[in-house]
Design a protein around this motif. Structure first.
Motif, mmCIF file in Angstrom:
data_model
loop_
_atom_site.group_PDB
_atom_site.id
_atom_site.type_symbol
_atom_site.label_atom_id
_atom_site.label_comp_id
_atom_site.label_asym_id
_atom_site.label_seq_id
_atom_site.Cartn_x
_atom_site.Cartn_y
_atom_site.Cartn_z
ATOM 1 N N ALA A 341 0.833 -1.210 0.000
ATOM 2 C CA ALA A 341 0.000 0.000 0.000
ATOM 3 C C ALA A 341 0.863 1.254 0.000
ATOM 4 O O ALA A 341 0.569 2.234 -0.706
ATOM 5 C CB ALA A 341 -0.928 -0.016 1.212
ATOM 6 N N LEU A 345 1.000 4.269 -2.828
ATOM 7 C CA LEU A 345 0.829 5.680 -2.456
ATOM 8 C C LEU A 345 2.016 6.511 -2.919
ATOM 9 O O LEU A 345 1.838 7.612 -3.461
ATOM 10 C CB LEU A 345 0.663 5.785 -0.948
ATOM 11 C CG LEU A 345 0.390 7.178 -0.377
ATOM 12 C CD1 LEU A 345 -0.930 7.721 -0.905
ATOM 13 C CD2 LEU A 345 0.371 7.137 1.150
ATOM 14 N N ARG A 346 3.239 6.007 -2.731
ATOM 15 C CA ARG A 346 4.438 6.748 -3.127
ATOM 16 C C ARG A 346 4.577 6.816 -4.637
ATOM 17 O O ARG A 346 5.102 7.804 -5.184
ATOM 18 C CB ARG A 346 5.686 6.068 -2.528
ATOM 19 C CG ARG A 346 7.008 6.772 -2.844
ATOM 20 C CD ARG A 346 7.098 8.117 -2.180
ATOM 21 N NE ARG A 346 8.385 8.745 -2.355
ATOM 22 C CZ ARG A 346 8.742 9.493 -3.403
ATOM 23 N NH1 ARG A 346 7.852 9.731 -4.374
ATOM 24 N NH2 ARG A 346 9.954 10.030 -3.474
ATOM 25 N N ARG A 350 -2.240 7.459 -5.245
ATOM 26 C CA ARG A 350 -3.560 6.872 -5.048
ATOM 27 C C ARG A 350 -3.620 6.158 -3.708
ATOM 28 O O ARG A 350 -2.670 5.513 -3.298
ATOM 29 C CB ARG A 350 -3.847 5.892 -6.196
ATOM 30 C CG ARG A 350 -5.203 5.228 -6.146
ATOM 31 C CD ARG A 350 -5.510 4.557 -7.480
ATOM 32 N NE ARG A 350 -4.476 3.607 -7.856
ATOM 33 C CZ ARG A 350 -4.508 2.319 -7.515
ATOM 34 N NH1 ARG A 350 -5.487 1.850 -6.767
ATOM 35 N NH2 ARG A 350 -3.551 1.503 -7.930
ATOM 36 N N ARG A 351 -4.758 6.251 -3.028
ATOM 37 C CA ARG A 351 -4.923 5.603 -1.728
ATOM 38 C C ARG A 351 -5.439 4.174 -1.918
ATOM 39 O O ARG A 351 -6.593 3.984 -2.313
ATOM 40 C CB ARG A 351 -5.890 6.395 -0.855
ATOM 41 C CG ARG A 351 -5.370 7.783 -0.490
ATOM 42 C CD ARG A 351 -6.367 8.532 0.370
ATOM 43 N NE ARG A 351 -5.871 9.848 0.750
ATOM 44 C CZ ARG A 351 -6.552 10.731 1.467
ATOM 45 N NH1 ARG A 351 -7.793 10.420 1.885
ATOM 46 N NH2 ARG A 351 -6.037 11.896 1.764
ATOM 47 N N VAL A 353 -7.097 1.585 -0.605
ATOM 48 C CA VAL A 353 -7.921 1.300 0.571
ATOM 49 C C VAL A 353 -7.961 -0.194 0.873
ATOM 50 O O VAL A 353 -7.832 -0.614 2.030
ATOM 51 C CB VAL A 353 -9.355 1.843 0.361
ATOM 52 C CG1 VAL A 353 -10.236 1.491 1.556
ATOM 53 C CG2 VAL A 353 -9.320 3.354 0.144
ATOM 54 N N ALA A 356 -4.605 -1.408 2.382
ATOM 55 C CA ALA A 356 -4.367 -0.876 3.722
ATOM 56 C C ALA A 356 -5.301 -1.526 4.747
ATOM 57 O O ALA A 356 -4.872 -1.933 5.830
ATOM 58 C CB ALA A 356 -4.544 0.635 3.728
ATOM 59 N N HIS A 392 -8.056 -5.093 -5.293
ATOM 60 C CA HIS A 392 -7.135 -3.978 -5.527
ATOM 61 C C HIS A 392 -6.882 -3.796 -7.017
ATOM 62 O O HIS A 392 -6.844 -2.664 -7.515
ATOM 63 C CB HIS A 392 -5.814 -4.221 -4.807
ATOM 64 C CG HIS A 392 -4.744 -3.243 -5.178
ATOM 65 N ND1 HIS A 392 -4.740 -1.935 -4.756
ATOM 66 C CD2 HIS A 392 -3.635 -3.381 -5.973
ATOM 67 C CE1 HIS A 392 -3.692 -1.299 -5.254
ATOM 68 N NE2 HIS A 392 -3.004 -2.162 -5.989
#
Length: 404
Positions: A341, A345-346, A350-351, A353, A356, A392
């Protein structure tokens, strides 16, 4: 100036890489000692299945990871199959093999022979010195890199080595705390010394090297299952547990190689200069460690599941995993998912979810694993991981379509 650096490097037996550089057979050969090293870390935790033992295994893995990543960076700027560097590479292999031999006794040294903790630390220090010396020789006309190398030696190598050596004089939790401090200083020192002078010449090579170490870790999880059933008869329960473990490894493989690897490589290739270096540092040097650590933790759990299922003389099929081993099965997957995750993000902003949330739930699921028979727990974990990875992937495809 670039031509002068190239000539100086050639005199030193070094050949600079270009942006189309690929992984060489010499680097694959180099990775073989880390296959054994990761196996030894799993064995260390299996021999001491306590919270302190698992933390100790992760500390050892963090130090081994630093040894590996040093030469992943070096191999991106000079060809490690060239004469001078290949000699250094083989020397490092011998030193890392020595480190690996010392791993099982690094926190519980046996009387007689060379003290294992001291052997481990001296060998680790030799790897770090060889890495800095190789970089120094390869950059005679690069004052920025040489200044960074000096800062690295003073901030990120010397103080941790002192703490590691002091830790060798102690045992138990005090040794572990000193070594944890050494790892924290070593890793934090990278941000203190800065990114000036470090280079990533070939994004493709850099991404491939890190993909290979993920493969090595996943391979260790399969080896761990085989070790768990060694010496026991093959039953249908053993075959079922092996299939569930392989399904879990396949889910983790798919997440990285279908969802993470390509996106991170494309992002790395789109950057240049210090911005590329910082992205490589964050995404590969730091955020790939949770992936490897997660697989190693999960391998510990899978090994114990197979061992319990196979050893019918001491365990029943209805028996769950116990203690920290129960947590490591799901917790390892949780660490992997949270690392994945963070990479998403890096890389894209985008998150993720699903990753995570799934990672957090896996980290917290240890007590539940201790209530469920080991084989069903592994099967449910494998199925849940496959669902999370699929979810995902679909969210990623939806986001890509929306952007387009």
């Amino acid at each position: 100036m670039a031509r002068n650096r190239q000539r100086a490097g050639q005199r030193a037996g070094m050949v600079a890489t270009a942006d189309d550089h690929k992984v060489t057979p010499a680097e694959l050969f180099f990775d073989l000692v880390f296959v054994y090293a990761i196996t030894q870390v799993t064995a260390l935790m299996a021999a001491h299945p306590t919270p302190v033992g698992v933390v100790g295994g992760m500390v050892v893995l963090a130090l081994l990871w630093w040894c590996w990543r040093c030469f992943a960076w070096l191999g991106n700027v000079v060809r490690v199959d060239s004469g001078g560097v290949f000699a250094v590479l083989v020397t490092v292999m011998a030193v890392v093999l020595t480190v690996s031999l010392a791993v099982p006794e690094v926190f519980s040294d046996r009387p007689g022979g060379i003290p294992a903790p001291l052997l481990f630390v001296l060998s680790y220090g030799a790897v770090r010195v060889l890495h800095l010396a190789s970089y120094w020789v390869s950059s005679p006309g690069d004052p920025a890199l040489r200044a960074t190398l000096r800062r690295t030696a003073l901030v990120s190598v010397l103080p941790p080595l002192v703490l590691l050596l002091v830790g060798c004089a102690h045992e138990g939790r005090l040794q572990l705390l000193l070594w944890l401090g050494a790892v924290a200083i070593d890793y934090g020192g990278i941000y203190v010394t800065g990114s000036s002078g470090w280079r990533v010449n070939s994004p493709g090579h850099f991404a491939e090297r890190h993909g290979l170490i993920v493969i090595i870790a996943l391979g260790e999880s399969i080896v761990a299952m085989g070790v768990g059933v060694s010496g026991f008869p093959i039953t249908f329960a053993v075959l079922g547990a092996s299939a569930a473990g392989l399904l879990l490894a396949a889910g983790l493989w798919r997440l990285y190689f279908r969802e993470l690897g390509d996106a991170a490589e494309h992002r790395l290739a789109s950057l240049d200069g210090d911005e590329r270096t910082r992205f490589a540092r964050d995404t590969y040097t730091f955020l790939h460690l949770p992936l490897v650590a997660g697989v190693v933790l999960c391998a510990l759990g899978m090994k114990k599941v197979l061992q319990q299922v196979a050893d019918t003389g001491h365990h029943g099929l209805a028996e769950p995993l116990h203690g920290v081993v129960a947590w490591s099965l799901t917790g390892g997957v949780g660490v992997y998912l949270l690392g994945a995750a963070a990479i998403v993000l890096r890389t894209s902003g985008r998150r993720p979810v699903a990753l995570a949330a799934g990672g957090a739930c896996c980290l917290a699921a240890g007590p539940l694993v201790g209530l469920v028979p080991a084989l069903p727990a592994l099967a449910v974990l494998a199925t849940t991981t496959a669902v999370l990875v699929t979810l995902h992937g679909r969210r990623g495809e939806t986001a890509a379509v929306a952007v387009a």
